[in-house]
Scaffold this motif. Structure first.
Motif, PDB file in Angstrom:
ATOM      1  N   LEU A 175     -16.670   2.448  -8.669  1.00  0.00           N
ATOM      2  CA  LEU A 175     -15.604   1.710  -9.151  1.00  0.00           C
ATOM      3  C   LEU A 175     -14.281   2.604  -9.403  1.00  0.00           C
ATOM      4  CD1 LEU A 175     -14.224  -1.260 -10.449  1.00  0.00           C
ATOM      5  CD2 LEU A 175     -14.944  -0.116 -12.530  1.00  0.00           C
ATOM      6  N   LEU A 176     -14.651   3.566 -10.134  1.00  0.00           N
ATOM      7  CA  LEU A 176     -13.811   4.509 -10.683  1.00  0.00           C
ATOM      8  C   LEU A 176     -13.036   5.400  -9.466  1.00  0.00           C
ATOM      9  CD1 LEU A 176     -15.237   6.153 -14.010  1.00  0.00           C
ATOM     10  CD2 LEU A 176     -13.156   4.303 -13.725  1.00  0.00           C
ATOM     11  N   ASN A 177     -13.920   5.776  -8.624  1.00  0.00           N
ATOM     12  CA  ASN A 177     -13.595   6.600  -7.558  1.00  0.00           C
ATOM     13  C   ASN A 177     -12.656   5.736  -6.535  1.00  0.00           C
ATOM     14  OD1 ASN A 177     -14.771   8.866  -8.102  1.00  0.00           O
ATOM     15  ND2 ASN A 177     -16.572   8.585  -6.748  1.00  0.00           N
ATOM     16  N   ALA A 178     -13.145   4.414  -6.269  1.00  0.00           N
ATOM     17  CA  ALA A 178     -12.295   3.742  -5.508  1.00  0.00           C
ATOM     18  C   ALA A 178     -10.987   3.464  -6.217  1.00  0.00           C
ATOM     19  CB  ALA A 178     -12.941   2.216  -5.213  1.00  0.00           C
ATOM     20  N   TRP A 179     -10.971   2.885  -7.443  1.00  0.00           N
ATOM     21  CA  TRP A 179      -9.715   2.825  -8.283  1.00  0.00           C
ATOM     22  C   TRP A 179      -8.831   4.161  -8.200  1.00  0.00           C
ATOM     23  CZ3 TRP A 179      -9.912  -0.968 -12.707  1.00  0.00           C
ATOM     24  CH2 TRP A 179      -8.686  -1.337 -13.044  1.00  0.00           C
ATOM     25  N   ALA A 180      -9.297   5.143  -8.184  1.00  0.00           N
ATOM     26  CA  ALA A 180      -8.514   6.447  -8.013  1.00  0.00           C
ATOM     27  C   ALA A 180      -7.931   6.604  -6.668  1.00  0.00           C
ATOM     28  CB  ALA A 180      -9.133   7.631  -8.473  1.00  0.00           C
ATOM     29  N   ALA A 181      -8.684   6.470  -5.724  1.00  0.00           N
ATOM     30  CA  ALA A 181      -8.346   7.072  -4.359  1.00  0.00           C
ATOM     31  C   ALA A 181      -8.417   5.884  -3.358  1.00  0.00           C
ATOM     32  CB  ALA A 181      -9.363   8.121  -3.945  1.00  0.00           C
ATOM     33  N   ILE A 182      -8.528   4.680  -3.281  1.00  0.00           N
ATOM     34  CA  ILE A 182      -8.679   3.670  -2.137  1.00  0.00           C
ATOM     35  C   ILE A 182      -8.180   2.364  -2.631  1.00  0.00           C
ATOM     36  CG2 ILE A 182     -10.197   4.534  -0.430  1.00  0.00           C
ATOM     37  CD1 ILE A 182     -12.613   3.800  -1.731  1.00  0.00           C
ATOM     38  N   LYS A 183      -7.036   2.343  -3.410  1.00  0.00           N
ATOM     39  CA  LYS A 183      -6.330   1.301  -4.036  1.00  0.00           C
ATOM     40  C   LYS A 183      -5.706   0.535  -2.617  1.00  0.00           C
ATOM     41  CE  LYS A 183      -6.339   0.245  -8.436  1.00  0.00           C
ATOM     42  NZ  LYS A 183      -7.299  -0.544  -8.054  1.00  0.00           N
ATOM     43  N   ILE A 184      -5.639  -0.587  -2.669  1.00  0.00           N
ATOM     44  CA  ILE A 184      -5.214  -1.243  -1.208  1.00  0.00           C
ATOM     45  C   ILE A 184      -3.609  -1.144  -1.155  1.00  0.00           C
ATOM     46  CG2 ILE A 184      -4.945  -3.693  -0.313  1.00  0.00           C
ATOM     47  CD1 ILE A 184      -7.769  -4.243  -1.424  1.00  0.00           C
ATOM     48  N   PRO A 185      -3.019  -1.422  -2.304  1.00  0.00           N
ATOM     49  CA  PRO A 185      -1.541  -1.283  -2.009  1.00  0.00           C
ATOM     50  C   PRO A 185      -1.049   0.203  -1.455  1.00  0.00           C
ATOM     51  CG  PRO A 185      -2.093  -2.183  -4.299  1.00  0.00           C
ATOM     52  CD  PRO A 185      -3.205  -1.863  -3.469  1.00  0.00           C
ATOM     53  N   GLN A 186      -2.013   1.035  -2.196  1.00  0.00           N
ATOM     54  CA  GLN A 186      -1.654   2.455  -1.921  1.00  0.00           C
ATOM     55  C   GLN A 186      -2.149   2.826  -0.434  1.00  0.00           C
ATOM     56  OE1 GLN A 186      -3.807   5.011  -4.850  1.00  0.00           O
ATOM     57  NE2 GLN A 186      -4.827   5.662  -3.108  1.00  0.00           N
ATOM     58  N   LEU A 187      -2.886   2.061  -0.100  1.00  0.00           N
ATOM     59  CA  LEU A 187      -3.472   2.421   1.660  1.00  0.00           C
ATOM     60  C   LEU A 187      -2.574   1.733   2.524  1.00  0.00           C
ATOM     61  CD1 LEU A 187      -7.342   1.213   1.391  1.00  0.00           C
ATOM     62  CD2 LEU A 187      -6.322   3.601   1.592  1.00  0.00           C
ATOM     63  N   LEU A 188      -1.665   0.901   1.901  1.00  0.00           N
ATOM     64  CA  LEU A 188      -0.540   0.185   2.896  1.00  0.00           C
ATOM     65  C   LEU A 188       0.422   1.198   2.847  1.00  0.00           C
ATOM     66  CD1 LEU A 188      -0.559  -3.488   1.831  1.00  0.00           C
ATOM     67  CD2 LEU A 188      -1.686  -2.369   3.887  1.00  0.00           C
ATOM     68  N   VAL A 189       0.960   1.783   1.698  1.00  0.00           N
ATOM     69  CA  VAL A 189       2.002   2.682   1.628  1.00  0.00           C
ATOM     70  C   VAL A 189       1.659   3.846   2.560  1.00  0.00           C
ATOM     71  CG1 VAL A 189       3.310   4.312  -0.019  1.00  0.00           C
ATOM     72  CG2 VAL A 189       2.551   1.922  -0.455  1.00  0.00           C
ATOM     73  N   GLU A 190       0.430   4.491   2.369  1.00  0.00           N
ATOM     74  CA  GLU A 190      -0.087   5.380   3.075  1.00  0.00           C
ATOM     75  C   GLU A 190      -0.157   5.150   4.554  1.00  0.00           C
ATOM     76  OE1 GLU A 190      -3.805   6.484   1.574  1.00  0.00           O
ATOM     77  OE2 GLU A 190      -4.289   8.122   2.908  1.00  0.00           O
TER      78      GLU A 190
END
Lengths: 162, 201
Positions: B138-153
């Motif tokens: 959960l923490l690793n996903a929260w830090a590095a694979i957030k959905i809005p962040q993936l879209l921006v990426e």
């Protein structure tokens, strides 16, 4: 986008609290008590942390980072980018466009990837907070493992996307 | 398990009864924040050119923090009184297997807030019976694979960058969770007091 998200979180959370209040007043009161206590329990260290990142980012501006890392090349730049990523805290909505401008300024894909993975995966500034909530074992091992994985992932991204 | 609300907060000076906090205790709680404020003041006095950037950054992050901290605190309250232990144990506990991992990944990737609000939530989940594996995922996903962040990426660095990073990060996140869970089991459990967990939030 983020404000719509934030408001939907408010609606869901406070809606749930309202439903609980209708069903069980005592429990809802208890929930509010825990909420207030959580809020003020987290506040002191969060204020310090926010102040620290404001200070760091005020002194080391994104423009400075881009200017420095865009000119540098090779392994040294990758390592510097990684270390900067590891020690800084930059919200991802700011850091990703920043990484894109690094790329445009001439940094290699590995350097950009190292900056991104370091920033996202290794959470140095929040480590004291993480230790407070989850204990030393979990917090340290999570961040140290992420340090290794972040560097490895950056190297692989650089190889794949060269 | 009802939390004992009369317990002092962590960081409090030892006290005999849960009386109202004295000024001294407030100062102690906020000592780090005060040090940073003092540093800000020094910059403002001796290095005024840098002051506007520091103030702007601090202000931006401060607003974000308070805005997200309020619903998170309420969520903690709701969790505490409303979510039964068996429920978390069933879906995120040690027997939850791949379904638990998937749930932790999705929960972490969901558009929520900055990482620092994930720690109290993670502590609450641990206390309610979630496994260390799932909490780390959960923490690793929260830090590095957030959905809005993936879209921006994908938008800024290209879909291939985003996809390669995602493909590498997801298995790493799970592997780390597994390693840490094994490590914690071997070294005699978590080093937080499960009974005192409500005090750390």
């Amino acid at each position: 986008m983020s404000s719509i998200l934030t408001w939907s979180i408010y609606v869901i959370v406070f809606g749930a609290l309202g439903v609980l209040a209708l069903r069980d007043r005592a429990k809802a009161k208890q929930a509010v008590k825990v909420a207030v206590k959580s809020f003020f329990g987290m506040l002191p260290i969060l204020l310090a942390f926010i102040g620290l990142i404001g200070l760091l980012l005020g002194l080391v501006s994104p423009e400075t980072i881009v200017r420095y890392l865009g000119q540098e090349a090779g392994w040294w730049a990758t390592l510097t980018a990684f270390v900067l990523g590891v020690v800084l805290y930059i919200a991802s909505l700011v850091s990703i466009p920043l990484a894109a401008s690094l790329l445009r300024a001439g940094a290699s894909m590995t350097t950009v990837a190292a900056f991104i993975t370091g920033l996202m995966m290794v959470n140095t500034l929040t480590l004291p907070l993480e230790i407070k909530h989850l204990g030393k074992k979990m917090a340290w091992s999570r961040n140290l493992l992420n340090l290794l994985f972040a560097f490895a992932i950056a190297i692989v991204i650089g190889m794949v996307l060269q | 398990m009802k939390p004992d609300l009369t317990q002092p907060m962590p960081g409090d000076a030892p006290q005999d009864k849960p009386a109202r906090k004295t000024l001294k205790q407030w100062l102690f709680d906020y000592r780090l924040a005060l040090i940073v404020a003092a540093a800000d003041l020094l910059i403002w006095i001796f290095w005024p050119a840098q002051a506007p950037a520091v103030i702007r950054n601090t202000g931006d992050y401060l607003v974000e923090m308070v805005v997200i901290l309020i619903p998170v605190a309420v969520l903690m309250g709701l969790f505490e009184v409303w979510v039964p232990k068996q429920l978390i144990g069933k879906y995120l506990g040690r027997e939850s297997g791949w379904k638990g991992i998937l749930l932790a990944l999705l929960f972490g990737a969901a558009p929520t807030g900055p990482l620092y609000v994930a720690f109290p939530i993670a502590a609450m989940l641990l206390k309610k019976g979630a496994s260390p594996l799932n909490v780390i995922v959960l923490l690793n996903a929260w830090a590095a694979i957030k959905i809005p962040q993936l879209l921006v990426e994908a938008n800024f660095l290209g879909p291939s960058f985003m996809l390669v990073r995602l493909a590498l990060t997801v298995p790493s996140a799970i592997l780390m969770g597994w390693l840490i869970q094994k490590g914690i089991e071997r070294s005699g459990g978590l080093d937080i007091d499960p009974a005192g967990l409500e005090n750390i939030s």
